[in-house]
Scaffold this motif. Structure first.
Motif, mmCIF file in Angstrom:
data_model
loop_
_atom_site.group_PDB
_atom_site.id
_atom_site.type_symbol
_atom_site.label_atom_id
_atom_site.label_comp_id
_atom_site.label_asym_id
_atom_site.label_seq_id
_atom_site.Cartn_x
_atom_site.Cartn_y
_atom_site.Cartn_z
ATOM 1 N N ARG A 1 -6.068 -1.636 -6.947
ATOM 2 C CA ARG A 1 -6.164 -2.248 -5.482
ATOM 3 C C ARG A 1 -7.975 -3.395 -5.915
ATOM 4 N N LYS B 1 -6.933 0.253 -10.988
ATOM 5 C CA LYS B 1 -5.432 0.564 -10.787
ATOM 6 C C LYS B 1 -4.793 2.161 -10.676
ATOM 7 N N LEU B 2 -4.141 2.359 -9.579
ATOM 8 C CA LEU B 2 -4.367 3.569 -9.328
ATOM 9 C C LEU B 2 -2.545 3.487 -10.672
ATOM 10 N N PRO C 1 6.254 8.811 -1.287
ATOM 11 C CA PRO C 1 6.248 7.489 -1.750
ATOM 12 C C PRO C 1 7.476 7.597 -2.619
ATOM 13 N N HIS D 1 0.784 -0.930 -0.328
ATOM 14 C CA HIS D 1 -0.341 0.088 0.444
ATOM 15 C C HIS D 1 0.525 1.153 0.353
ATOM 16 N N PRO D 2 1.303 1.561 -1.022
ATOM 17 C CA PRO D 2 2.630 3.218 -0.930
ATOM 18 C C PRO D 2 1.385 3.698 -0.572
ATOM 19 N N TRP D 3 0.299 3.925 -1.298
ATOM 20 C CA TRP D 3 -0.705 5.045 -1.393
ATOM 21 C C TRP D 3 -0.541 5.744 0.412
ATOM 22 N N ALA D 4 -1.091 4.701 1.667
ATOM 23 C CA ALA D 4 -0.911 5.537 2.674
ATOM 24 C C ALA D 4 0.556 5.619 3.301
ATOM 25 N N LYS E 1 3.954 -4.494 -10.748
ATOM 26 C CA LYS E 1 2.604 -3.980 -10.564
ATOM 27 C C LYS E 1 1.759 -5.205 -9.651
ATOM 28 N N VAL F 1 -0.361 -1.894 -6.874
ATOM 29 C CA VAL F 1 -0.351 -0.636 -7.781
ATOM 30 C C VAL F 1 -1.978 -0.775 -7.609
ATOM 31 N N VAL G 1 -0.724 6.673 -10.372
ATOM 32 C CA VAL G 1 0.524 7.595 -9.951
ATOM 33 C C VAL G 1 1.717 6.591 -9.843
ATOM 34 N N TYR G 2 0.867 5.440 -9.308
ATOM 35 C CA TYR G 2 1.895 4.652 -8.635
ATOM 36 C C TYR G 2 2.019 2.873 -9.597
#
Length: 464
Positions: free
Chosen positions: A320, A324-325, A301, A294-297, A339, A318, A327-328
């Motif tokens: 969820r 797909k997010l 990052p 969870h790099p979005w946390a 990914k 990447v 930016v990540y």
């Protein structure tokens, strides 16, 4: 990718009511069609990826029709957004991977057995059990998975700290997922000691959180937290949050985190987490694949991912359940990282949690993961067997059977020698191509001189 579609928007400055109505009708039809899932025949790349992934998934189920797909048969499959689905009507099924889940062995709500049952109900074919700082639930999960035809990837989510500089106020927690072969980590004692130190710190951390809550006039009892966590389980924030909820200090778990337990919150506390770089290096040294969770946390990052890539990071989450997010995904591309993604399922229920098996990984992403992971896992399995061949001790045998004792020692005909052991294990863990190499042949030759009785204790052939 098929799932990376464009969002269509209508022009608000329509010249007439009729043209607007026509567009609205078209949009309704498009939405209706999208709701059913956009399905297209797989590309050649997806077909090859699916065939390779299927071969690995059904290694321990050689009778399965999915394990012997021809190229033309695989080409008849359909891809719907991210997942791959058979075009065989009622008999069709998705190849669902969930690479992030938790059980009661850390901060989940379900036992490993119940978690596997839940995965089966949800159509998951491959499940990674990634409890926080422990692999104690893997044997039970593997035993349950045998009954449901699910493949388990032994994993662990390691709690670490990232320090961008010597200033401690800039530190932030980082979680690293480690994925291992079905045989488990090599040098497992080294990993277990590392994880045990983190778990010891989790006890201290949880006690500090309880103390901070008490000072905030929320008299949570330590005994209550420990009882929720269960015997031998290192408590985490979720256990503290559950104690707060049961005591009536918050309305739900989300509120406990939002008000008190978030990173840097009034009741937040750190434990004795090691540097993230150290954890990644250990994962690599023990035959694992290291993936950033969870790099979005993360607060920063970009800096974290850059530094961890230098330390040996293989991939990052990447995908969820909501897709797909971008930016990540872009960050992963920049740094040449896999990914991946998973539900991070804990079984707490409610709308705030993704359902087990709800993350749709592209088959090509899964293939890329296995393409990188399998040589690493193959080398780890070879090292474990090589150590046993050199020193056929109880402890070295236990390293082989650690995660599948019932299947290995009690499944099928009795084992008469070490060669029988390796011949039983390798087809469950490796493809025929992976098994056919000089190193494994040399190990087989050495093991042919080692006898194994039914109790699993190695005895040299000729000593009876």
């Amino acid at each position: 990718m098929v799932g990376d579609g464009h969002v269509l928007s209508s022009n608000s400055n329509c010249s007439s009511h009729n043209s607007k109505k026509t567009k609205d009708n078209k949009n309704k039809k498009k939405k209706k069609k999208k709701r059913g899932g956009s399905k297209k025949k797989m590309t050649p790349e997806q077909t090859l990826a699916f065939k390779s992934v299927s071969e690995w998934v059904f290694l321990d189920h050689p009778s399965s029709s999915s394990s012997s797909l021809s190229f033309s048969a695989a080409a008849s499959f359909l891809v719907d957004d991210f997942g791959v689905q058979k075009s065989l009507g009622k008999g069709g099924e998705k190849m669902v991977f969930d690479l992030h889940s938790h059980s009661k062995c850390s901060d989940g709500f379900l036992s490993p057995t119940k978690l596997v049952e839940k995965a089966h109900v949800n159509g998951v074919k491959v499940l990674a059990l990634t409890d926080h700082d422990t692999m104690s639930g893997i044997p039970e999960a593997l035993e349950a998975a045998r009954r449901f035809g699910i493949k388990i990837i032994p994993g662990v989510e390691i709690s670490t700290i990232f320090s961008p500089s010597e200033q401690s106020e800039l530190e932030e927690p980082v979680h690293i997922l480690a994925y291992y072969s079905s045989c488990g980590p090599k040098r497992i004692e080294q990993l277990e000691k590392f994880l045990a130190n983190i778990r010891d710190g989790r006890f201290l951390r949880a006690k500090n959180m309880v103390s901070k809550l008490n000072k905030l006039n929320l008299p949570v009892k330590w005994e209550h937290v420990a009882r929720i966590a269960g015997k031998g389980v290192a408590p985490g924030r979720l256990h503290v949050a559950r104690a707060m909820l049961e005591a009536g200090y918050v309305e739900n778990l989300k509120q406990a985190f939002a008000r008190y337990l978030f990173d840097g919150g009034p009741a937040y506390s750190t434990g004795s987490e090691p540097p993230a770089e150290e954890a990644i290096q250990l994962i690599c040294n023990t035959g694992g694949v290291a993936v950033l969770a969870h790099p979005w946390a993360l607060k920063n990052p970009v800096a974290v991912i850059r530094r961890l890539k230098e330390a040996g990071l293989h991939g990052m989450e990447v995908y969820r359940s909501d897709g797909k997010l971008a930016v990540y995904s872009d960050l992963a591309d920049v740094h040449g990282l896999l990914k991946l993604g998973g539900s991070d399922y804990h079984g707490r229920g409610g709308n705030s949690e993704s359902e087990l098996g709800s993350v749709n990984l592209p088959v090509v992403a899964v293939h890329d993961f296995l393409k990188l992971a399998r040589p690493i896992w193959c080398d780890a399995i070879r090292d474990i067997f090589e150590n046993y061949a050199e020193e056929p001790s109880d402890s070295n045998l236990a390293r082989i059977t650690r995660f599948g004792r019932t299947l290995i020692l009690k499944g099928g005909s009795p084992l008469s020698c070490g060669k029988d052991l390796i011949d039983r294990c390798l087809p469950l863990w490796l493809t025929n191509e992976e098994r056919q190499n000089a190193d494994f042949e040399a190990i087989r030759l050495k093991l042919s001189h080692i006898s194994i009785n039914q109790g699993g204790i190695p005895i040299p052939v000729g000593s009876k």
